[in-house]
Design a protein around this motif. Structure first.
Motif, mmCIF file in Angstrom:
data_model
loop_
_atom_site.group_PDB
_atom_site.id
_atom_site.type_symbol
_atom_site.label_atom_id
_atom_site.label_comp_id
_atom_site.label_asym_id
_atom_site.label_seq_id
_atom_site.Cartn_x
_atom_site.Cartn_y
_atom_site.Cartn_z
ATOM 1 N N LEU B 138 0.837 -1.206 0.000
ATOM 2 C CA LEU B 138 0.000 0.000 0.000
ATOM 3 C C LEU B 138 0.867 1.250 0.000
ATOM 4 C CD1 LEU B 138 -2.748 -1.036 2.566
ATOM 5 C CD2 LEU B 138 -2.964 -0.880 0.103
ATOM 6 N N SER B 150 -7.412 6.963 -8.274
ATOM 7 C CA SER B 150 -8.444 6.207 -7.553
ATOM 8 C C SER B 150 -7.815 5.041 -6.794
ATOM 9 C CB SER B 150 -9.520 5.713 -8.510
ATOM 10 O OG SER B 150 -8.946 4.856 -9.453
ATOM 11 N N PHE B 151 -6.804 4.401 -7.398
ATOM 12 C CA PHE B 151 -6.129 3.308 -6.697
ATOM 13 C C PHE B 151 -5.390 3.843 -5.467
ATOM 14 C CE2 PHE B 151 -2.515 0.458 -5.949
ATOM 15 C CZ PHE B 151 -3.216 -0.714 -5.714
ATOM 16 N N MET B 153 -6.193 6.481 -3.788
ATOM 17 C CA MET B 153 -7.217 6.830 -2.780
ATOM 18 C C MET B 153 -7.612 5.589 -1.991
ATOM 19 S SD MET B 153 -8.326 10.068 -2.856
ATOM 20 C CE MET B 153 -10.071 10.298 -2.626
ATOM 21 N N THR B 154 -7.823 4.494 -2.714
ATOM 22 C CA THR B 154 -8.232 3.245 -2.060
ATOM 23 C C THR B 154 -7.113 2.752 -1.145
ATOM 24 O OG1 THR B 154 -9.422 2.762 -4.073
ATOM 25 C CG2 THR B 154 -9.230 0.982 -2.512
ATOM 26 N N MET B 157 -7.079 4.784 1.893
ATOM 27 C CA MET B 157 -8.183 4.438 2.781
ATOM 28 C C MET B 157 -7.921 3.142 3.527
ATOM 29 S SD MET B 157 -12.066 4.295 1.782
ATOM 30 C CE MET B 157 -12.939 3.293 2.912
ATOM 31 N N ALA B 158 -7.288 2.199 2.839
ATOM 32 C CA ALA B 158 -6.983 0.917 3.487
ATOM 33 C C ALA B 158 -6.046 1.117 4.668
ATOM 34 C CB ALA B 158 -6.362 -0.029 2.471
ATOM 35 N N TYR B 179 -2.151 15.662 -5.936
ATOM 36 C CA TYR B 179 -3.563 15.396 -6.216
ATOM 37 C C TYR B 179 -4.408 15.817 -5.013
ATOM 38 C CZ TYR B 179 -7.403 12.826 -8.360
ATOM 39 O OH TYR B 179 -8.587 12.487 -8.953
ATOM 40 N N GLU B 180 -5.367 16.689 -5.259
ATOM 41 C CA GLU B 180 -6.111 17.289 -4.147
ATOM 42 C C GLU B 180 -6.891 16.256 -3.331
ATOM 43 O OE1 GLU B 180 -9.094 20.150 -5.185
ATOM 44 O OE2 GLU B 180 -9.238 20.883 -3.134
ATOM 45 N N ASP B 181 -7.461 15.281 -4.012
ATOM 46 C CA ASP B 181 -8.263 14.280 -3.291
ATOM 47 C C ASP B 181 -7.409 13.539 -2.271
ATOM 48 O OD1 ASP B 181 -9.725 15.156 -5.407
ATOM 49 O OD2 ASP B 181 -10.676 13.242 -5.821
ATOM 50 N N ARG B 183 -4.703 14.693 -0.842
ATOM 51 C CA ARG B 183 -4.399 15.642 0.248
ATOM 52 C C ARG B 183 -5.554 15.686 1.239
ATOM 53 N NH1 ARG B 183 -2.605 19.434 -3.964
ATOM 54 N NH2 ARG B 183 -4.449 20.716 -3.630
ATOM 55 N N LEU B 184 -6.750 15.804 0.690
ATOM 56 C CA LEU B 184 -7.926 15.942 1.562
ATOM 57 C C LEU B 184 -8.172 14.688 2.387
ATOM 58 C CD1 LEU B 184 -10.430 17.794 -0.776
ATOM 59 C CD2 LEU B 184 -9.267 18.685 1.218
ATOM 60 N N LEU B 185 -8.050 13.537 1.750
ATOM 61 C CA LEU B 185 -8.315 12.291 2.479
ATOM 62 C C LEU B 185 -7.270 12.096 3.579
ATOM 63 C CD1 LEU B 185 -10.204 9.926 2.681
ATOM 64 C CD2 LEU B 185 -8.825 8.700 1.018
#
Lengths: 516, 344
Positions: B138, B150-151, B153-154, B157-158, B179-181, B183-185
């Motif tokens: 990961l 997207s990978f 992000m996943t 999240m894991a 990538y903003e997403d 950063r936010l996550l």
């Protein structure tokens, strides 16, 4: 007592607003207010979409005179549903469910995503009460049950059918409510939504229903924000056992919700006449999310310069050692990073002061956390929570506008600060780089109007605040750059001129006649 | 009753037993009636011979009449039967037949289950070709610039399932991601954990305003010290706020110890905090107090060695580290142990 909402037989433009103006304060609401007031020649209808009524208080804005019609709808308000009411048994039309199956096969295939809109358009007339695909048919027919259970067996990777059943039900519940809203809305000449999501979907349904054009103005990127929410949400169940769980694969229901919002965003883009972003970064994101590039454009926010220019003369000779965060006290503004940064600032500049100006009633728990943090750091006398303030009285008394947000689009408060002669230190979010450093070329040549720091980095934020507050030459250069930039690129006149052109275009457009 | 394979074999076995009984009876008869002066070696040998023959006839017959579960070790049972019948004339036969009758009446053993014996598992300390968990996978996915957003992000999240101390540095580095997403996550994951701890602190603080018994006050102060320490341990605070959390943890630990001075874990906590702020003397005192109040000295040896190092007492470092058994040292400590155990 709630005020009586204005009603009209028709209007020029229907603004489709999800969770914002006139009930919630914020940048988007201010922008909506600004746009409506900038076009007194048009009669606006407001369609407010919320989750449930208890989440919203009184109106936060006085309605401009050219708002002739207001209606409020709550998508997840089930207070009128009687759980004891018995529904007649229904079979369901096989032909309609064949179309529904075809639609879902398109939804599952990214290559066919642009065909989804046409399928929805064909099904839309059937969704009205009494139709072959009414809410009752979806909720109570034998064919709906069979369709749902077959889909569960074929596609669902989560072991719980109960969770699948309710996820699908709650996800679809909003569709029939939106279809009903679209069915009864007064006639207008054009629709304007300020987000995708449910408001955007309503725009699509309205456009499919009567062919009038839809304009999309996105401030943040709704789909992105929902996906972030969904990634971190705790309420979505994942019932896979430890042996079934692949750490690198998200749960089925989470994925289903994400695909749902991606799809309705895509539908909104497909059915829109024009898609407006506030800055280039967001326009690129819209294209990446499926917006047809030819329909996209950027129109940055602009402010009324004449409101802020006189404030420069009211400033003291010395730079006030007061830094101010103007914004709602909510997690997305990351007020805690600002408070933590002040601990470092005050070590070097003991006479500094921090103000937090904005409503704190939206997320009371977060506001309490912030207050406790201030107290526990011993900064009670140095950091003040001012509540809602008039920015024109605030700006002449401060040395820096600070924005510690983790997500923004093109923040108006930074522009207002520039216009009043106040540089800004912001986090690297949205269009902040563009506002502080300028776009390459003529804009960048104007200089640097403050500083940009990474998100959630109190040390970096403090360093940049100190650098500007302790170096008057640097501060004055930033002030001049800010003034020049806002006067050159971010005036309300420019923004209104761009929207006037757009409004004229969509209001004069012919209605689309669909060929099925 | 007697279980035999077939009636013919059963009859044959009975016949042979009766024959053996006759032979043994005749032999015993001869022994009892023979005049003492007429007993010769040849005569004795002939009796023994007849006895052997009769036992040889009776043993397989007895074997045949045995219940099947007793017939398993035929080649061992058969000689035993023969010896028994040969050595005790008539008695051996009677005993064997009685035992067979008794064995047939006893309840049968349960059928054998199809269970194989397996060897007792043993821990394999090193198996370099097997990767346990997906943490490294990961992490590499997250840091890869080629992986899709997207990978990533996943993968991010894991990481929620992993201990915050392990993932926190990585999450902090993700705050600067292109990538903003992401950063936010990363932000929300750090924020949620920090918020959890802060909420617990907020729940505990008002309790100190109440009138509490000394033991209750001790528990509240201890909890607060541990919660502030968790903020530090999980790398959730930085810079001046880190120092502030240190002060708070130390202050609440001190107040808890004022109520219950023999809490060794709190002395150890104060020792670590003192070391963290560079206060060597206090750190040493606190750790000594921890040991005095029962904290396992072997677990504090690395800290004591660190303190000795900061005092530049290198021979003491060597001595303290040599006390740590090599087998129990944590992997991250092993290079230090190796270095300090090398001959100077």
């Amino acid at each position: 007592m709630s005020p009586i909402l204005p009603r009209a037989e028709n209007a020029d433009i229907a603004l489709l607003l999800e969770g914002t103006f006139p009930f919630v304060r914020g940048g988007v609401s201010s922008w909506v207010n600004q746009i409506i007031r900038a076009f007194p020649e048009y009669r606006f209808a407001i369609v407010f979409i919320g989750s449930s009524p208890e989440n919203y208080g009184e109106m936060a804005y006085e309605l401009p005179a050219n708002i002739v019609h207001v209606e409020c709808h709550y998508l997840f308000d089930f207070s009128n549903v009687d759980p004891r009411s018995r529904k007649p048994s229904m079979v369901g039309d096989p032909g309609v469910f064949k179309q529904v199956a075809h639609l879902h096969s398109q939804l599952r295939n990214p290559a066919l995503s642009h065909q989804v809109s046409a399928s929805v358009r064909r099904l839309l007339p059937l969704m009205c009460p009494g139709g072959k695909l009414s809410a009752d048919v979806f909720n109570h027919s034998q064919r709906a049950w069979t369709f749902l259970s077959d889909n569960y067996r074929q596609f669902c990777t989560d072991p719980s059918f109960t969770d699948y059943f309710w996820t699908v039900r709650i996800m679809h519940a909003a569709l029939w409510k939106l279809a009903a809203i679209a069915d009864q809305l007064i006639p207008v000449r054009a629709y304007h939504t300020v987000s995708t999501g449910y408001a955007g979907l309503l725009g699509s349904l309205l456009h499919y229903g009567n062919g009038r054009p839809l304009l999309v103005s996105e401030h943040g990127i709704y789909t992105k924000e929902r996906k972030i929410d969904l990634f971190q949400s705790q309420w979505i169940r994942d019932n896979r056992s430890i042996f079934e769980r692949d750490a690198a694969q998200i749960g089925y229901f989470r994925d289903l919700w994400m695909r749902f919002f991606e799809t309705i965003g895509q539908m909104c883009y497909d059915s829109s006449h024009e898609i407006v972003a506030l800055y280039e970064g967001n326009r690129q994101r819209q294209i990446a999310d499926g917006a047809p590039e030819a329909k996209t454009r950027t129109i940055p926010n602009g402010i009324q310069l004449e409101r802020f220019t006189p404030l420069r003369a009211a400033r003291p000779d010395q730079v006030p050692h007061v830094v101010c965060l103007i914004g709602r006290v909510v997690p997305i503004k990351d007020i805690k990073t600002f408070i933590r940064a002040m601990l470092t600032v005050l070590h070097s500049l003991p006479d500094a002061e921090a103000w937090i100006a904005g409503p704190d009633d939206e997320d009371q728990a977060y506001a309490d956390e912030c207050r406790h943090l201030v107290e526990s750091l011993g900064l009670k006398h140095k950091i003040k929570f001012l509540g809602m303030q008039n920015v024109t009285t605030l700006l002449p008394r401060i040395g820096l506008v600070v924005l510690s947000s983790i997500s923004e689009a093109l923040p108006l408060v930074v522009l207002e600060g520039f216009a009043a002669g106040v540089p800004a230190v912001t986090t690297d979010v949205g269009a902040c780089q563009q506002l502080i450093h300028g776009l390459p070329g003529e804009d960048a040549a104007l200089g640097c109007a403050g500083a940009v720091v990474p998100i959630a980095n109190p040390g970096a934020l403090a360093r940049q605040m100190l650098a500007l507050l302790q170096d008057e030459v640097l501060w004055l250069a930033a002030q001049q750059a800010g003034i020049a930039r806002v006067e050159r690129f971010y005036t309300q006149q420019q923004m209104v001129a761009d929207y006037r052109e757009l409004y004229l275009d969509i209001l004069s457009a012919d209605s689309v006649v669909w060929e099925n | 009753m007697f279980r035999v394979r077939s009636p013919a074999r059963w009859l044959k076995a009975i016949f042979l037993l009766l024959l053996a009984l006759l032979l043994q009876g005749w032999t015993v008869y001869r022994l009892l009636l023979q005049a003492r002066h007429a007993v010769s070696t040849d005569w004795v040998l002939s009796c023994l011979g007849w006895q052997a023959v009769s036992a040889l006839v009776a043993a397989p017959a007895a074997m045949e009449l045995m219940p099947p579960r007793f017939r398993k070790m035929r080649y061992r049972t058969l000689p035993y039967l023969w010896i028994l019948m040969f050595s005790i004339p008539l008695g051996g036969l009677a005993l064997s037949c009685g035992a067979i009758a008794l064995g047939s009446l006893l309840p049968r053993e349960p059928e054998p289950l199809p269970i194989d014996l397996v060897e007792v598992p043993q821990f394999v300390s090193q198996q370099p070709t097997v990767a346990y968990g997906r943490g490294a996978h990961l992490k590499s996915a997250l840091l890869s610039s080629e992986a899709s957003s997207s990978f990533r992000m996943t993968a991010l999240m894991a990481m929620q399932a992993m201990p915050m101390r392990t993932v926190s540095p990585l999450l902090h580095s993700m705050l600067d991601d292109r990538y903003e997403d992401i950063r936010l996550l990363a932000f929300w994951m750090l924020d949620r954990r920090e918020k959890d701890l802060t909420q617990k602190i907020l729940q505990h603080l008002p309790k100190l305003e109440l009138s509490l018994s000394p033991s209750e006050r001790y528990l509240v102060n201890k909890d607060l010290a541990m919660l502030y320490n968790e903020l530090i341990y999980s790398y959730l605070v930085q810079g001046d706020v880190y120092r502030h959390a240190q002060q708070q943890a130390d202050q609440y630990a001190e107040q808890a110890l004022a109520e219950v001075p023999d809490d060794a874990a709190l002395w150890r906590l104060r020792g670590r905090l003192a070391m963290d702020r560079g206060d060597i003397a206090t750190g040493e005192t606190m750790l000594e107090q921890a040991i005095e109040h029962g904290f396992d000295r072997s677990r504090l040896l690395p800290y004591l060695a660190e303190l000795a190092y900061l005092r530049r007492d290198y021979s003491e470092v060597k001595r303290l580290l040599s006390e740590i058994p090599k087998g129990v040292a944590l992997p991250m400590l092993k290079p230090a142990l190796q270095f300090w155990s090398a001959p100077s």
